[in-house]
Scaffold this motif. Sequence first.
Motif, mmCIF file in Angstrom:
data_model
loop_
_atom_site.group_PDB
_atom_site.id
_atom_site.type_symbol
_atom_site.label_atom_id
_atom_site.label_comp_id
_atom_site.label_asym_id
_atom_site.label_seq_id
_atom_site.Cartn_x
_atom_site.Cartn_y
_atom_site.Cartn_z
ATOM 1 N N LYS A 129 0.639 -1.556 0.062
ATOM 2 C CA LYS A 129 -0.460 -0.030 -0.122
ATOM 3 C C LYS A 129 0.472 1.043 0.280
ATOM 4 C CE LYS A 129 -3.676 1.362 2.604
ATOM 5 N NZ LYS A 129 -3.651 2.017 4.095
ATOM 6 N N TRP A 130 1.988 1.017 0.645
ATOM 7 C CA TRP A 130 2.952 2.286 1.461
ATOM 8 C C TRP A 130 3.120 2.856 -0.396
ATOM 9 C CZ3 TRP A 130 8.025 2.499 0.264
ATOM 10 C CH2 TRP A 130 9.036 3.279 0.606
ATOM 11 N N THR A 131 3.817 1.295 -1.228
ATOM 12 C CA THR A 131 4.880 1.843 -2.471
ATOM 13 C C THR A 131 3.494 2.217 -3.490
ATOM 14 O OG1 THR A 131 6.197 -0.273 -2.063
ATOM 15 C CG2 THR A 131 5.637 0.684 -4.240
ATOM 16 N N ALA A 132 2.444 1.754 -3.398
ATOM 17 C CA ALA A 132 0.837 2.020 -4.305
ATOM 18 C C ALA A 132 1.152 3.788 -3.902
ATOM 19 C CB ALA A 132 0.206 0.991 -4.256
ATOM 20 N N GLU A 133 0.807 3.997 -3.331
ATOM 21 C CA GLU A 133 0.845 5.321 -2.781
ATOM 22 C C GLU A 133 1.714 6.659 -3.022
ATOM 23 O OE1 GLU A 133 -0.372 5.958 1.724
ATOM 24 O OE2 GLU A 133 -2.077 5.340 1.307
ATOM 25 N N ARG A 134 3.216 6.026 -3.002
ATOM 26 C CA ARG A 134 4.425 6.600 -3.682
ATOM 27 C C ARG A 134 4.378 6.336 -4.587
ATOM 28 N NH1 ARG A 134 8.410 9.248 -0.463
ATOM 29 N NH2 ARG A 134 8.276 8.730 0.984
ATOM 30 N N ALA A 317 8.640 -5.661 -6.241
ATOM 31 C CA ALA A 317 7.478 -5.964 -6.562
ATOM 32 C C ALA A 317 6.190 -6.319 -7.368
ATOM 33 C CB ALA A 317 6.895 -5.226 -5.161
ATOM 34 N N VAL A 318 5.241 -6.167 -7.715
ATOM 35 C CA VAL A 318 4.549 -5.923 -8.447
ATOM 36 C C VAL A 318 2.925 -6.054 -8.281
ATOM 37 C CG1 VAL A 318 3.174 -8.118 -9.270
ATOM 38 C CG2 VAL A 318 3.370 -7.080 -11.546
ATOM 39 N N LEU A 319 2.720 -4.242 -8.389
ATOM 40 C CA LEU A 319 1.432 -3.701 -8.404
ATOM 41 C C LEU A 319 0.501 -3.367 -9.635
ATOM 42 C CD1 LEU A 319 4.130 -2.615 -7.199
ATOM 43 C CD2 LEU A 319 2.332 -1.387 -5.756
ATOM 44 N N VAL A 320 -0.394 -3.340 -8.749
ATOM 45 C CA VAL A 320 -1.591 -2.968 -9.715
ATOM 46 C C VAL A 320 -1.803 -1.830 -9.711
ATOM 47 C CG1 VAL A 320 -1.853 -5.384 -11.211
ATOM 48 C CG2 VAL A 320 -3.116 -4.963 -8.911
ATOM 49 N N ARG A 321 -3.126 -1.187 -10.387
ATOM 50 C CA ARG A 321 -3.692 -0.008 -10.684
ATOM 51 C C ARG A 321 -5.114 -0.875 -9.742
ATOM 52 N NH1 ARG A 321 -5.889 4.211 -13.541
ATOM 53 N NH2 ARG A 321 -5.079 3.184 -15.095
ATOM 54 N N ASP A 322 -5.411 -1.399 -10.419
ATOM 55 C CA ASP A 322 -7.355 -2.176 -10.329
ATOM 56 C C ASP A 322 -6.493 -3.559 -9.427
ATOM 57 O OD1 ASP A 322 -9.517 -3.361 -9.740
ATOM 58 O OD2 ASP A 322 -10.032 -2.322 -12.058
ATOM 59 N N GLN A 323 -7.394 -3.795 -8.313
ATOM 60 C CA GLN A 323 -6.311 -4.937 -7.617
ATOM 61 C C GLN A 323 -7.395 -6.380 -7.920
ATOM 62 O OE1 GLN A 323 -7.705 -4.148 -3.492
ATOM 63 N NE2 GLN A 323 -9.647 -3.533 -3.863
#
Length: 508
Positions: A129-134, A317-323
């Motif tokens: 969540k922190w990385t996604a916010e950054r 990590a891999v992140l996605v905009r829409d979970q």
Amino acid sequence: MSSRSHLLNDGTVERYRRCVTDGVGRVADRIARTDRPFTGVTPSQLRPAVEGIDLEEPLDDPAAALDELENVYLRDAVYFHHPRYLAHLNCPVVIPAVLGEAVISAVNSSMDTWDQSAGGTLIEQHLIKWTAERAGLGTAADGIFTSGGTQSNLQALLLAREEACRPAQKNSPTPLRKPEILPRLRVLTSECSHFSVEKAATLLGLGAEAVVAVPCDQDRKMRTSALAAELERCEREDLVVMAVVATAGTTDFGSIDPLPAIAGLCERFGTWLHVDAAYGCGLLVSRRRGLLEGIERADSLTVDYHKSFFQPVSSSAVLVRDQSALRHVTYHADYLNPARMAENDIPNQVDKSIQTTRRFDALKLWLTLRIMGAAGIGELFDEVVDRAADAWRMLREDPRFEVVTRPQLSTLVFRWLPPSPADRSLTDELNLYARHALSASGEAVVASTVVDGRHYLKFTLLNPQTSLDDIAAVLDLIAEHAGRHLAERRGGSEDRLPAPEPVHPRAS
Ligand SMILES: Cc1ncc(COP(=O)(O)O)c(C=O)c1O
């Protein structure tokens, strides 16, 4: 000693403490004594020592095993903390993360399910969540830690493929099966992107021509006009662009593709945008955050904390905009993560991962942020980017060298130029020779790469301890090795010279 006494439990904690402290002490001593990044050992020199060890004959003694390890590994390892290690995207590691590593292996949580990790699950989720916010991905974002950028890119493209297949099927007059759709799928990425994109395409069952290399400009950034032309061509030819992969920090040049313009095109064509920020992710915590403008419009994102966050391997990590996109990797197993657990809000991270058993790598980043903070990491990364800018100025003014691009991050691609005209293949040879000679001597380790068909040398600066004087000294060494080889080539036979022997005695 009984086998049971080797198990870590309440009865063996003193032994564990002694054993690990001894091991840490050996590594600390070795690091304190290391005066060069590499000893220059060759595989044929080291192989007999390793292969001569009889694995059927245990030593039953940690101290003896550590003595042996000195000979087969610690003495000749390549040390990334050394200021003259300038080769690949390997960083010196921060001590808080090394502390995390010690905790991870002793507690040995597995991140697949809550019932194997408990708090570890929540820590990982908080970091995502922190990385996604950054990155500015928004409140619906989510993601998962992975083993590295290669795996992060693979998972992102797997999700993109699944998302692309459904509309592609819907638009078809007759229902299509996946084998029929796969050959029509395309991934557009710059010619400077990482080879893991191609590897992922193969693993995902796409055709040989699925990955289309979009040309770059002279700064090695994707040309958006060429991307637009490719998107239009694919549309005309009824091909389905399942993803555009933009790179925020190419491996060789550190160049950042024009993210806002690429995001605009992806939105216009309804295409998934994956941003590979394996290298450039350090900008998320740096004073150069503005260089990542547009990253917030990515559908998926790769971040390698083990590159520009100074974390030990592995940490990515891999992140996605829409979970909801993560559902494509959700499989329920009765023994592990039955669907009823998700219905009861029990967080099982395996539901979002392509791995099952998985290390608690997130703990390293957690302790890093809790001990030194994000700004501390950003400061370290900014320092190496500043150093690369200074080194570029130095190289540009040095007539012995040619440098390809002005770095946005911390790599420099350059080559030594013979003082009098030489044919192109001789210049290639001289540069490769200098790289080899340098590594064999152990004085420094640099990388090489190919630009427009010619061989170049590469510095990847990730160590704030590397000074401009170190860089100047390594350039002098390169010029010396290449110059000497040129003199030998011109003075004597035109045959290739053998590889040089290490010029320094092996460090003991
Ligand atoms: C831009 C980029 N993407 C992906 C990768 C692959 O990352 P990893 O080595 O962690 O698998 C790299 C590695 O250098 C990289 O530079």
